[in-house]
Write a protein that holds these residues in place. Structure first.
Motif, PDB file in Angstrom:
ATOM      1  N   ARG A 192       0.802  -1.216   0.000  1.00  0.00           N
ATOM      2  CA  ARG A 192       0.000   0.000   0.000  1.00  0.00           C
ATOM      3  C   ARG A 192       0.835   1.267   0.000  1.00  0.00           C
ATOM      4  N   GLY A 193       2.065   1.217   0.532  1.00  0.00           N
ATOM      5  CA  GLY A 193       2.889   2.422   0.487  1.00  0.00           C
ATOM      6  C   GLY A 193       3.881   2.484   1.624  1.00  0.00           C
ATOM      7  N   ARG A 194       4.798   3.444   1.511  1.00  0.00           N
ATOM      8  CA  ARG A 194       5.866   3.600   2.493  1.00  0.00           C
ATOM      9  C   ARG A 194       5.335   4.097   3.835  1.00  0.00           C
ATOM     10  N   ALA A 197       4.430   1.295   5.871  1.00  0.00           N
ATOM     11  CA  ALA A 197       5.613   0.596   6.369  1.00  0.00           C
ATOM     12  C   ALA A 197       6.144   1.280   7.629  1.00  0.00           C
ATOM     13  N   TRP A 198       6.227   2.603   7.586  1.00  0.00           N
ATOM     14  CA  TRP A 198       6.671   3.332   8.780  1.00  0.00           C
ATOM     15  C   TRP A 198       5.705   3.101   9.941  1.00  0.00           C
ATOM     16  N   ALA A 199       4.408   3.090   9.646  1.00  0.00           N
ATOM     17  CA  ALA A 199       3.414   2.866  10.699  1.00  0.00           C
ATOM     18  C   ALA A 199       3.566   1.474  11.301  1.00  0.00           C
ATOM     19  N   ALA A 200       3.865   0.479  10.458  1.00  0.00           N
ATOM     20  CA  ALA A 200       4.040  -0.891  10.958  1.00  0.00           C
ATOM     21  C   ALA A 200       5.212  -0.966  11.931  1.00  0.00           C
ATOM     22  N   ILE A 201       6.311  -0.294  11.589  1.00  0.00           N
ATOM     23  CA  ILE A 201       7.476  -0.305  12.478  1.00  0.00           C
ATOM     24  C   ILE A 201       7.166   0.416  13.777  1.00  0.00           C
ATOM     25  N   ALA A 202       6.464   1.538  13.682  1.00  0.00           N
ATOM     26  CA  ALA A 202       6.158   2.324  14.877  1.00  0.00           C
ATOM     27  C   ALA A 202       5.196   1.590  15.811  1.00  0.00           C
ATOM     28  N   LEU A 203       4.252   0.855  15.230  1.00  0.00           N
ATOM     29  CA  LEU A 203       3.241   0.176  16.038  1.00  0.00           C
ATOM     30  C   LEU A 203       3.678  -1.203  16.522  1.00  0.00           C
ATOM     31  N   ALA A 204       4.739  -1.741  15.949  1.00  0.00           N
ATOM     32  CA  ALA A 204       5.170  -3.099  16.317  1.00  0.00           C
ATOM     33  C   ALA A 204       5.425  -3.239  17.820  1.00  0.00           C
ATOM     34  N   PRO A 205       6.149  -2.308  18.468  1.00  0.00           N
ATOM     35  CA  PRO A 205       6.355  -2.474  19.918  1.00  0.00           C
ATOM     36  C   PRO A 205       5.044  -2.483  20.705  1.00  0.00           C
ATOM     37  N   LEU A 206       4.068  -1.691  20.270  1.00  0.00           N
ATOM     38  CA  LEU A 206       2.782  -1.678  20.965  1.00  0.00           C
ATOM     39  C   LEU A 206       2.089  -3.032  20.859  1.00  0.00           C
ATOM     40  N   VAL A 207       2.124  -3.625  19.674  1.00  0.00           N
ATOM     41  CA  VAL A 207       1.513  -4.945  19.489  1.00  0.00           C
ATOM     42  C   VAL A 207       2.227  -5.991  20.339  1.00  0.00           C
ATOM     43  N   VAL A 208       3.574  -5.925  20.365  1.00  0.00           N
ATOM     44  CA  VAL A 208       4.342  -6.866  21.188  1.00  0.00           C
ATOM     45  C   VAL A 208       4.006  -6.673  22.666  1.00  0.00           C
ATOM     46  N   LEU A 209       3.872  -5.418  23.089  1.00  0.00           N
ATOM     47  CA  LEU A 209       3.516  -5.139  24.491  1.00  0.00           C
ATOM     48  C   LEU A 209       2.176  -5.758  24.854  1.00  0.00           C
ATOM     49  N   ILE A 210       1.196  -5.643  23.969  1.00  0.00           N
ATOM     50  CA  ILE A 210      -0.105  -6.272  24.211  1.00  0.00           C
ATOM     51  C   ILE A 210       0.057  -7.786  24.307  1.00  0.00           C
ATOM     52  N   GLY A 211       0.911  -8.331  23.446  1.00  0.00           N
ATOM     53  CA  GLY A 211       1.162  -9.769  23.500  1.00  0.00           C
ATOM     54  C   GLY A 211       1.743 -10.208  24.826  1.00  0.00           C
ATOM     55  N   GLY A 228      10.255  -6.761   9.280  1.00  0.00           N
ATOM     56  CA  GLY A 228      11.134  -7.122   8.167  1.00  0.00           C
ATOM     57  C   GLY A 228      10.505  -6.789   6.825  1.00  0.00           C
ATOM     58  N   ILE A 229       9.207  -7.046   6.688  1.00  0.00           N
ATOM     59  CA  ILE A 229       8.499  -6.686   5.457  1.00  0.00           C
ATOM     60  C   ILE A 229       8.545  -5.177   5.243  1.00  0.00           C
ATOM     61  N   ALA A 230       8.313  -4.426   6.320  1.00  0.00           N
ATOM     62  CA  ALA A 230       8.334  -2.964   6.227  1.00  0.00           C
ATOM     63  C   ALA A 230       9.713  -2.466   5.806  1.00  0.00           C
ATOM     64  N   LEU A 231      10.766  -3.071   6.332  1.00  0.00           N
ATOM     65  CA  LEU A 231      12.120  -2.666   5.948  1.00  0.00           C
ATOM     66  C   LEU A 231      12.361  -2.927   4.465  1.00  0.00           C
ATOM     67  N   ALA A 232      11.861  -4.046   3.959  1.00  0.00           N
ATOM     68  CA  ALA A 232      12.018  -4.332   2.529  1.00  0.00           C
ATOM     69  C   ALA A 232      11.353  -3.246   1.692  1.00  0.00           C
ATOM     70  N   LYS A 233      10.198  -2.775   2.138  1.00  0.00           N
ATOM     71  CA  LYS A 233       9.511  -1.698   1.428  1.00  0.00           C
ATOM     72  C   LYS A 233      10.313  -0.406   1.498  1.00  0.00           C
ATOM     73  N   LEU A 234      10.858  -0.086   2.654  1.00  0.00           N
ATOM     74  CA  LEU A 234      11.595   1.165   2.827  1.00  0.00           C
ATOM     75  C   LEU A 234      12.943   1.130   2.129  1.00  0.00           C
TER      76      LEU A 234
END
Length: 400
Positions: A192-194, A197-211, A228-234
């Motif tokens: 969908r766009g870069r 990708a930035w949003a996925a990286i920023a939100l990843a710690p929050l998702v892990v925290l919920i986990g 990792g997918i987001a980094l490939a996009k960036l």
């Protein structure tokens, strides 16, 4: 009529070679951690919540930045980020990627080495696991099976519901397989766009925290693959080659190297922050969960440094480190039963000698495992892709 010179030949993408090297370094960290668990003192600290004597070697190793050298669980998170990155690059490399062959190819690539490692672990267990009390290490005792039951092998082969205790590193394959099956969904979203990708990286710690807060393991581990997918996009890399114009990039100024180095140090710090805070705040607190959630950002930073910072790329592309990357998957799969068996057989020797012997044997077996299991499984995986029928889009001819 003049003859035009041929275009410059594409050069290998060195960043991919450096990522192989990073995978090798991460595997070494895992092996180092497990080899030190042969120590009765460290195994007591890790498995029985014993406290390291203040000022002792173990206290300094575990509660200082030196922890990075034995951060085994964190190294696995780096593996996950690398898997997300590399698999996404493989998908983007081909315009008409064949998802029909992707699934059997990927499952063959993962399951054949896994099954072979289970057979290897069973043989080692039956031949060399003699006495659970032979070693004073709680880790060795826990993973020693003098009365081996064949059902253990069946349980280990079931990556989703099994308990691969007699070859403990197999736990991570559950998440590798699950992510591989979900990859089409993740790649579709990532296209969908870069900004996403930035949003996925920023939100990843929050998702892990919920986990962590609610003990939902998929939320703990899958975000690393998504990062990792987001980094490939960036990164913006579509295939495994770069042209001469890309090679002629300007030299990085000194302050750029300082910034990259600071980023590398910060990323390593995030990987082990939860360990550094644990003596003060404990292991099951909100502070521990938040700091543990930041591991995924540390892993993302390390992968980015390994892919983008030229000095890191050069070091990680050196032949010895690249060799470690070549055998990393095999080393990861075979080292644990070898270390346990060595501690059983050589229990009369000092534990550091047991560890050195076990690690040396692990490297030798990993090289053989790579040659006779990992590489052939990789070739078979590629052969599945070559022999499968091409997608209809490839067979059609576009209108003039």
């Amino acid at each position: 009529m003049s003859i035009q010179p041929p275009p410059p030949r594409a050069q290998p993408l060195q960043r991919l070679r450096s990522l192989d090297g990073l995978r090798g370094v991460a595997a070494i960290v895992v092996v180092a951690y497990h080899s030190l668990l042969i120590s009765p003192t460290l195994s007591g600290i890790v498995l029985a919540n014993q406290v390291a004597e203040p000022g002792s070697f173990w206290d300094v190793l575990l509660n200082s930045p030196l922890r990075i050298f034995i951060a085994g669980n964190e190294a696995v998170i780096v593996f996950f980020v690398l898997s997300g990155l590399v698999l996404t690059l493989q998908v983007r490399r081909e315009r008409d990627f064949n998802w029909g062959t992707y699934f059997p190819r990927r499952l063959v690539r993962l399951y054949l080495p896994m099954f072979a490692s289970i057979v290897f672990a069973v043989i080692v267990t039956l031949l060399l696991h003699r006495d659970r009390e032979a070693s004073d290490s709680l880790w060795v005792q826990f993973y020693t099976y003098p009365d081996f039951d064949p059902k253990f092998a069946i349980q280990a082969a079931d990556v989703f519901n099994g308990t691969p205790d007699f070859n403990s590193p197999l736990w991570s394959l559950r998440w590798e397989v699950l992510f591989s099956l979900l990859l089409p969904v993740f790649v579709l979203i990532a296209s969908r766009g870069r900004k996403l990708a930035w949003a996925a990286i920023a939100l990843a710690p929050l998702v892990v925290l919920i986990g962590y807060e609610y003990t939902v393991l998929p939320l703990v581990y899958l975000p690393a693959f998504i990062v990792g997918i987001a980094l490939a996009k960036l990164f913006g890399v579509r295939d495994a080659t770069i042209d001469a114009a890309q090679l002629a990039q300007p030299v990085t100024p000194w302050w750029g190297h300082v910034a990259w180095f600071a980023g590398a140090v910060a990323s390593l710090f995030l990987l082990i922050l939860h360990w550094l805070l644990q003596p003060q705040y404990g292991a099951n607190t909100h502070v521990a969960f938040v700091s543990s959630a930041l591991i995924v950002l540390g892993a993302a930073g390390i992968v980015t440094v390994a892919a983008r910072w030229k000095p890191a790329v050069r070091v990680l592309s050196l032949p010895p480190i690249h060799w470690l990357g070549r055998i990393s998957f095999s080393l990861y799969l075979v080292h644990a039963p070898i270390l346990i068996a060595t501690a059983n057989v050589a229990h009369d020797l000092p534990w550091p000698v047991q560890a050195i012997i076990g690690v040396a044997i692990s490297f030798g077996v990993a090289e053989l495992f790579t040659r006779f299991v990992d590489v052939p499984s990789h070739r078979l995986s590629k052969k599945i892709g070559r022999t499968a029928p091409a997608p209809a889009a490839r067979a059609s001819t576009p209108a003039a």
